[in-house]
Write an enzyme that holds these catalytic residues in place. Structure first.
Site, mmCIF file in Angstrom:
data_model
loop_
_atom_site.group_PDB
_atom_site.id
_atom_site.type_symbol
_atom_site.label_atom_id
_atom_site.label_comp_id
_atom_site.label_asym_id
_atom_site.label_seq_id
_atom_site.Cartn_x
_atom_site.Cartn_y
_atom_site.Cartn_z
ATOM 1 C CB VAL A 134 0.358 -9.596 3.732
ATOM 2 C CG1 VAL A 134 0.967 -10.303 2.408
ATOM 3 C CG2 VAL A 134 1.047 -10.194 5.028
ATOM 4 C CE LYS A 135 -0.022 -1.555 -1.372
ATOM 5 N NZ LYS A 135 -1.380 -1.340 -1.024
#
Ligand code: PMP
Length: 304
Positions: A154-155
């Protein structure tokens, strides 16, 4: 880096100085935001800017928002529209780094899921680390965030504190950058880039279950290595000690492009310079991202 005239904030062009976020927002208070870094390569001959794999980046932004349970997540198509409008409004004719963000702009507790705001910033200039002969790398004593704690895939902006503490330590110790191990002691990734090594005529990269970002450049490189370098790619767990046996190693990522690794913990990787596979891969990569070849046209979006 120069300052762009406009920034896209919540879908509208605003002057650089006016692009602000409130101190009570979830993004400011708790780091409740996700982002993408995208490159636009200026091709002088074609008078064209090529955005590299923009749609894939915005698909990942949709995933990050979904994971974060953002209310009314902004679609990739809308982010693409905003990005193109911004680049054209700024009349940018240079290679740019684009940062596109979706964030909780409302005030509220850490679990607040909205309302959601967006921003897009395009800055001319170069990112990553530009080293002719490869970078010096420290295996960090800090561990990569494990998936059951906060997923590296997850950025989320807050994840970047994990790499940040590690980089600060490495710089104080005299290295260019770091390679992080995951909680199982296997090689994960760098703070903004994925890892490959060439060993016994094969390219090896950690799997996507190694606590890494599912990098778009990593996928790109996995397609380029067989086609342009005649090298097969294996995804598997990688041990730290294998670096001593590697013939070549490199980092890849949107900002880092393809960056050779000269040494790890002061021990040279292979011959210690830029290996032949890495060199060939760099050449192919730059031709493709700059639109100097018709190959992989589907990966490029023309701005003008
Ligand atoms: N790992 C991390 C932690 C990153 O921040 C990045 C940069 N986005 C990468 C790997 C490389 O990913 P990509 O190729 O999609 O830019």
């Amino acid at each position: 880096m120069t300052t762009p005239t406009y920034i896209m904030l919540d879908g509208a062009l605003v002057p650089f100085a006016d692009a602000t976020v409130h101190v009570t927002s979830g993004a400011f208070k708790f780091g409740t935001s996700v982002f993408e870094g995208i490159r636009g390569y200026w091709n002088e001959e074609q008078e064209q800017m090529h955005l590299f794999r923009m749609d894939d980046h915005f698909r990942r932004l949709e995933f990050s928002q979904r994971f974060m349970r953002f209310d009314g997540a902004v679609s990739g198509a809308e982010m693409a529209r905003q990005t193109l409008e911004l680049l054209r409004a700024n009349e940018l004719r240079a290679t740019v780094h684009i940062m596109a963000t979706a964030y909780v702009k409302g005030s509220g507790p850490p679990a607040a899921c909205g309302p959601i705001g967006t921003s897009v910033v395009a800055t001319p200039g170069v990112g990553g680390l530009h080293v002719e002969n490869g970078c010096t790398v420290q295996i960090s004593s800090w561990q990569r965030l494990p998936d059951p704690a906060m997923p590296a895939r997850v950025k989320c902006n807050a994840n970047y504190q994990n790499g940040r503490v590690a980089i600060i330590q490495a710089r104080e110790d005299g290295y260019d950058t770091i390679l992080m191990l995951n909680s199982r002691g296997k090689i994960a990734e760098g703070p903004g880039m994925c890892f490959f090594m060439i060993r016994d005529g094969m390219a090896v990269t950690p799997t996507t279950s190694s606590d890494i970002l599912e990098s778009i450049t990593r996928e790109t490189v996995m397609e380029l290595l067989p086609r342009y370098c005649g090298i097969e790619v294996v995804e598997r767990e990688v041990d730290r000690s294998e670096l001593v046996a590697a013939d070549e190693a490199f980092f890849c990522g949107t900002a880092w492009e393809v960056t050779p690794i000269a040494s790890v913990d002061r021990l040279a990787v292979g011959e210690g310079g830029v290996g032949p596979v890495t060199r060939k891969l760099q050449e192919a990569y730059f031709r493709i991202v700059r639109g100097e070849t018709p190959d992989f046209e589907e990966w490029r979006t023309g701005v003008y």
